[in-house]
Structures are given as C-alpha cells and as structure tokens.
Write a protein that holds these residues in place. Structure first.
Motif, short mmCIF file in Angstrom:
data_model
loop_
_atom_site.label_atom_id
_atom_site.label_comp_id
_atom_site.label_asym_id
_atom_site.label_seq_id
_atom_site.Cartn_x
_atom_site.Cartn_y
_atom_site.Cartn_z
N LEU A 34 -91.32 -70.77 -65.96
CA LEU A 34 -91.59 -71.71 -64.88
C LEU A 34 -91.37 -71.02 -63.54
O LEU A 34 -90.49 -70.17 -63.39
N SER A 35 -92.18 -71.40 -62.56
CA SER A 35 -92.08 -70.81 -61.23
C SER A 35 -92.52 -71.86 -60.21
O SER A 35 -93.07 -72.89 -60.56
N SER A 36 -92.30 -71.54 -58.96
CA SER A 36 -92.77 -72.43 -57.90
C SER A 36 -94.29 -72.31 -57.78
O SER A 36 -94.83 -71.21 -57.77
N PRO A 37 -95.00 -73.44 -57.66
CA PRO A 37 -96.45 -73.36 -57.44
C PRO A 37 -96.80 -72.63 -56.15
O PRO A 37 -97.93 -72.16 -55.98
N LEU A 38 -95.83 -72.50 -55.25
CA LEU A 38 -96.08 -71.75 -54.02
C LEU A 38 -96.37 -70.28 -54.29
O LEU A 38 -96.97 -69.61 -53.46
N ARG A 39 -95.97 -69.81 -55.43
CA ARG A 39 -96.31 -68.43 -55.81
C ARG A 39 -97.83 -68.27 -55.91
O ARG A 39 -98.38 -67.27 -55.45
N ASP A 40 -98.51 -69.26 -56.50
CA ASP A 40 -99.97 -69.23 -56.56
C ASP A 40 -100.58 -69.36 -55.17
O ASP A 40 -101.55 -68.67 -54.84
N VAL A 41 -100.02 -70.26 -54.37
CA VAL A 41 -100.53 -70.44 -53.01
C VAL A 41 -100.44 -69.13 -52.24
O VAL A 41 -101.39 -68.71 -51.55
N ALA A 42 -99.30 -68.47 -52.35
CA ALA A 42 -99.13 -67.18 -51.65
C ALA A 42 -100.14 -66.15 -52.14
O ALA A 42 -100.68 -65.37 -51.35
N GLY A 43 -100.40 -66.13 -53.44
CA GLY A 43 -101.38 -65.19 -53.97
C GLY A 43 -102.76 -65.40 -53.37
O GLY A 43 -103.46 -64.43 -53.03
N MET A 44 -103.16 -66.67 -53.22
CA MET A 44 -104.47 -66.93 -52.63
C MET A 44 -104.50 -66.60 -51.15
O MET A 44 -105.49 -66.06 -50.63
N LEU A 45 -103.42 -66.87 -50.44
CA LEU A 45 -103.37 -66.51 -49.02
C LEU A 45 -103.49 -65.00 -48.85
O LEU A 45 -104.17 -64.52 -47.93
N ARG A 46 -102.83 -64.24 -49.69
CA ARG A 46 -102.96 -62.79 -49.63
C ARG A 46 -104.40 -62.36 -49.94
O ARG A 46 -104.92 -61.40 -49.38
N SER A 47 -105.06 -63.08 -50.82
CA SER A 47 -106.43 -62.75 -51.18
C SER A 47 -107.37 -62.95 -49.99
O SER A 47 -108.33 -62.19 -49.80
N PHE A 48 -107.11 -63.98 -49.18
CA PHE A 48 -107.92 -64.16 -47.96
C PHE A 48 -107.76 -62.96 -47.03
O PHE A 48 -108.73 -62.49 -46.42
N ASP A 49 -106.55 -62.46 -46.90
CA ASP A 49 -106.33 -61.27 -46.07
C ASP A 49 -107.09 -60.07 -46.62
O ASP A 49 -107.67 -59.29 -45.86
N TYR A 50 -107.08 -59.91 -47.94
CA TYR A 50 -107.81 -58.79 -48.54
C TYR A 50 -109.31 -58.93 -48.32
O TYR A 50 -110.01 -57.95 -48.03
N ALA A 51 -109.84 -60.14 -48.48
CA ALA A 51 -111.27 -60.35 -48.27
C ALA A 51 -111.66 -60.02 -46.83
O ALA A 51 -112.69 -59.40 -46.58
N ALA A 52 -110.80 -60.41 -45.88
CA ALA A 52 -111.11 -60.18 -44.47
C ALA A 52 -111.13 -58.71 -44.12
O ALA A 52 -111.94 -58.26 -43.28
N ARG A 53 -110.26 -57.90 -44.75
CA ARG A 53 -110.11 -56.49 -44.34
C ARG A 53 -110.68 -55.49 -45.34
O ARG A 53 -110.72 -54.29 -45.06
N HIS A 54 -111.12 -55.98 -46.48
CA HIS A 54 -111.63 -55.08 -47.52
C HIS A 54 -112.74 -54.18 -46.99
O HIS A 54 -112.79 -52.98 -47.29
N LEU A 55 -113.63 -54.73 -46.18
CA LEU A 55 -114.77 -53.96 -45.69
C LEU A 55 -114.41 -53.01 -44.55
O LEU A 55 -115.23 -52.20 -44.14
N LEU A 56 -113.18 -53.12 -44.04
CA LEU A 56 -112.78 -52.26 -42.92
C LEU A 56 -112.23 -50.91 -43.37
O LEU A 56 -112.10 -50.00 -42.55
N ALA A 57 -111.87 -50.79 -44.65
CA ALA A 57 -111.31 -49.53 -45.14
C ALA A 57 -112.34 -48.40 -44.97
O ALA A 57 -113.42 -48.45 -45.56
N GLY A 58 -112.02 -47.44 -44.12
CA GLY A 58 -112.93 -46.34 -43.86
C GLY A 58 -114.09 -46.67 -42.93
O GLY A 58 -114.99 -45.85 -42.74
N HIS A 59 -114.09 -47.88 -42.35
CA HIS A 59 -115.17 -48.31 -41.47
C HIS A 59 -115.01 -47.64 -40.09
O HIS A 59 -113.91 -47.61 -39.53
#
Length: 443
Positions: A343-368
C-alpha cells in the motif's frame, strides 16, 4: 550446448535485466513441450551470486524462413532454435489454451468468467519490447508475456481483474492469463487484455502538443497554440482520481502513522545521499530537496494508503475516442513483488504523472540548438498541463489537502532524484530534464 547458446543470446535481449554483468551460470529449470516444434523453458541465470528466472518460448525448425532470421538463437545439429514469440504459426497456442482453459504439463491457461476468446487472429510482436514481450492478435487482444519470472501473482493480473469485477471504467478489459507453479506458488506467465486498436498513446499525444508549441510564434501562449493538451490533462486527472477510488474500493486500505511518515522522509534522505555521491550535479540542489523532505517531517496526521498504479506516467495511458484508459498496473518491474503490491499514497502516482509532464515538455530540447530559447516555453507547457491535471484530479474526487501538497512535493523530489541518477547512468545528455525539477515553480 543449449545452455551455452541461451547464455550468449539472452544477454543481448532488451528484456534481460542483468545487462553489463557477466553471466556466471545459466541452467534450464523447466522444459515443457507445448506443441510439436514449440517448447516452454524456464531458465535460471546466475550473476554475482544472485539468481533471476526468465521464460522463453523455444521454436524448433529444420529450416528457418527469412522472416524469423532475427529471432535465431542458434543451431543444435540440423535444428534451428529461435525465439518463437515471433512465429505466428505457433503462437496460436496461447489463444487456444486460454479459450479452452487447458492445462499443459503444469502450465494452466485460464479465461475470465463469461468471456469467449476468438482463436482465429494471428499474432504480431509489438516493437516496443522492454521488460516484457507483448503479442497483438489482430485488433482484438494484446497478450503480455512476463519475461522475468517472480514467484507470485503479477499485480497487473490481480488489479485489472479486481477492477473489471467492479465494472470500473478507465481499464482495458481482461480476457485471460497463463500461470504455473514456481517455488510452490501460483506464478503469472502471461496476461491478455483488450487491444485498444483505435487509441493513441498519451506520451505521443503530449509530444505532438509540445512540437506544435515550439513551432508557433514566440508571442503565442501555450493556451492558444495549436494542439493545446491542457483539456486532455484535465480529463486524465479526473480518470486518475476515479481509478484511485476504484482501487480503494477493490482492495484493503490503511493509514501510516506520523512516526512512519517521518521514517519515509528518512528513506528519501538516504536515497538522496547515495544519489549525490554518484551524481555531483545534484549537490547544488540539496537544500531545495531537503526542504521538501523536511516539510513531510512536520506533518502531524496519519497518511492514507492504498493500492496504487506504482509506475504512472504518460506512457502508461491511452486516449480512446471516448476517454482515457490506464494500462500496466504491474508497478516497477525491477522491484520485488512485495514492494509492488504494498500500500502507498495515491499521491505517488500523481507525482509520477507530474514528472512525466516535465519530461514531455523538455524531451525535445535534449541536444536542441535552441534549447535555451525554448526552455521558457517548455516550462510554460509543463506548468499549464500540471495545473490542468491537478484540477481534473480534484474535480474527479481526488483529495489534495495542504498536508497532501507537502507529501506530493516530496514524492516529486524523490522521483526527480531517481531520474537524475538514471539519466547519468544511461542518457547523460538528458540529465538537464530532471535537474529542472529543483528550480522554483508555481505548480
């Protein structure tokens, strides 16, 4: 001879978990003939004193057609041995066995109550093979073979079947599974669900939105750029809240008391210390991260816990024509089964998705070449979609109190610390993506 062939072959597979370490020994623990020319193997791989088990469908042919050349393992005498998941002439046994609920030499094939399985579609291996291998049968089914075997029922089978029994939305319907006894325990070998043939991957949709923003004029805000994703993030937040509610209804819930919460913060700190020792770039951000962990130590109330997804990000969700569907409830494949079922806090999933938004936003900037100029746009996109997701989560019934916000921030920081270490080891040019998590932000 077969042991040697398998040892050389398995180390090159994407789903092999022991890459970079020598194989001390490989042995075949189980070898079962399923049909003529098809064997099911369980192999034990020893590395540095520890053992991992993997399953393999071993095909045998006197002649190997060109279409199977990439699956070749080797030859024994005049017989070609190959990875038979790629052979649609043989993989129909999965459908046949589940449809008839057969037991073949200890392998038990089962289907969900009340469903019928069409055995006519032929299989195709999905290209994105990682820790598992997925076979798609026509436009009806997707069957995931769990390559690395851990004794016990896989959390994905456990969770999805429980949610389906409640007629829960936002899941792909389960059809069947295959199991075997391993160390005297029912162990999941494969799990088959509805194939969402007309759905789009959440990560791909998010990246398309980011590309549209980067291609727009600098003065155009994210809300007005073509392909704005915020409405989808809002819906995804609501779907996530509903899934958490259904999980809380299907499985036991609990709370962790204040002293256990403080111990959790201590665990965050220990992982941070190890990460800083490995990745010096983290050192300048320690005070920000420590402050987030300290806020968790100040909490004075117990934290509700329940079953959660455990590895939640944009690549785990699909957008159908009507709504979002959540996939891959098995948790982080590299973690012990007990931890994935804990069992864990559901906020763990929420945090995972928030981090995924950051990755989506910056994924294309690597080496740009224009990364510095586009960074503010990346931050704008991430902030907008993070806010929309949290709004949808709250509208869907997900509760985030002030105390929850502190815990959510700590989960985010811990996830970003993990990401920094991962990128330093595997994709050094991407390390700027998680490092951006430690800068001041509004969402």
């Amino acid at each position: 001879m077969l042991d040697e062939l398998l040892a050389a072959w398995i180390s090159r597979q994407r789903w092999f978990g022991g890459k970079g370490r020598p194989i001390d020994e490989l042995s075949i623990e189980s070898d079962v003939e399923l049909t003529p020319g098809l064997r099911h193997l369980v192999v034990a791989v020893w590395q540095e004193g520890s053992r991992d088990r993997y399953q393999l469908l071993l095909g045998e042919r006197a002649e190997l057609p060109d279409r199977l050349g990439h699956a070749l393992i080797g030859t024994v005498g005049d017989t070609y041995l190959y990875d038979a998941v790629h052979d649609s002439d043989l993989t129909g046994w999965l459908l046949d066995g589940m449809a008839e609920e057969e037991t073949r030499n200890g392998l038990r094939m089962r289907h969900m109550p009340g469903v019928s399985i069409d055995t006519s579609p032929r299989s195709l291996v999905l290209g994105a093979e990682q820790s598992n291998t997925s076979l798609v049968y026509g436009d009806a089914y997707i069957c995931k073979l769990f390559r690395r075997l851990i004794p016990g029922v896989n959390p994905e089978l456990e969770i999805v079947t429980a949610l389906a029994a409640r007629d829960a939305p936002h899941i792909a319907q389960p059809y069947g599974w295959i199991e075997v006894d391993l160390d005297g325990t029912d162990t999941t070998l494969a799990f088959m669900q509805e194939f969402l043939s007309n759905a789009n991957d959440g990560w791909d949709l998010a990246l398309a939105s980011v590309r549209d923003l980067y291609a727009s004029l600098p003065e155009v805000p994210a809300a007005e750029a073509g392909g704005d994703f915020a409405a989808e993030s809002l819906r995804l937040g609501g779907a996530t809240a509903r899934v958490h509610q259904e999980l809380a209804g299907a499985f036991p819930t609990d709370v962790i008391e204040v002293h256990e919460v403080k111990r959790m913060a201590e665990g965050f700190r220990r992982r941070l210390g190890r990460a800083v020792a490995e990745v010096p770039e983290l050192r300048e951000h320690v005070s920000v991260i420590e402050q987030a962990y300290h806020q968790v130590e100040l909490l004075t109330s117990a934290v509700p816990v329940q079953r959660v997804h455990g590895d939640y990000h944009l690549g785990q969700v699909m957008r159908t024509p009507t709504d979002w569907v959540v996939l891959d409830f098995e948790g982080e494949p590299g973690q012990p089964l007990g931890e994935r079922r804990a069992l864990s806090s559901p906020l763990r999933d929420v945090a995972g998705m928030l981090r995924s938004f950051d990755y989506a936003a910056r994924h294309l900037l690597a080496g740009h070449a224009q990364a510095a100029e586009l960074e503010p746009r990346a931050q704008e996109w991430a902030d907008r979609n993070r806010a929309a997701f949290l709004e949808g989560y709250a509208e869907g019934g997900g509760v985030i109190t002030r105390a929850d916000a502190a815990l959510l921030r700590a989960f985010e920081m811990s996830k970003a610390v993990y990401e920094v270490v991962y990128e330093a080891r595997n994709r050094p040019t991407w390390i700027t993506i998680p490092l951006a998590a430690f800068r001041p932000r509004t969402v």
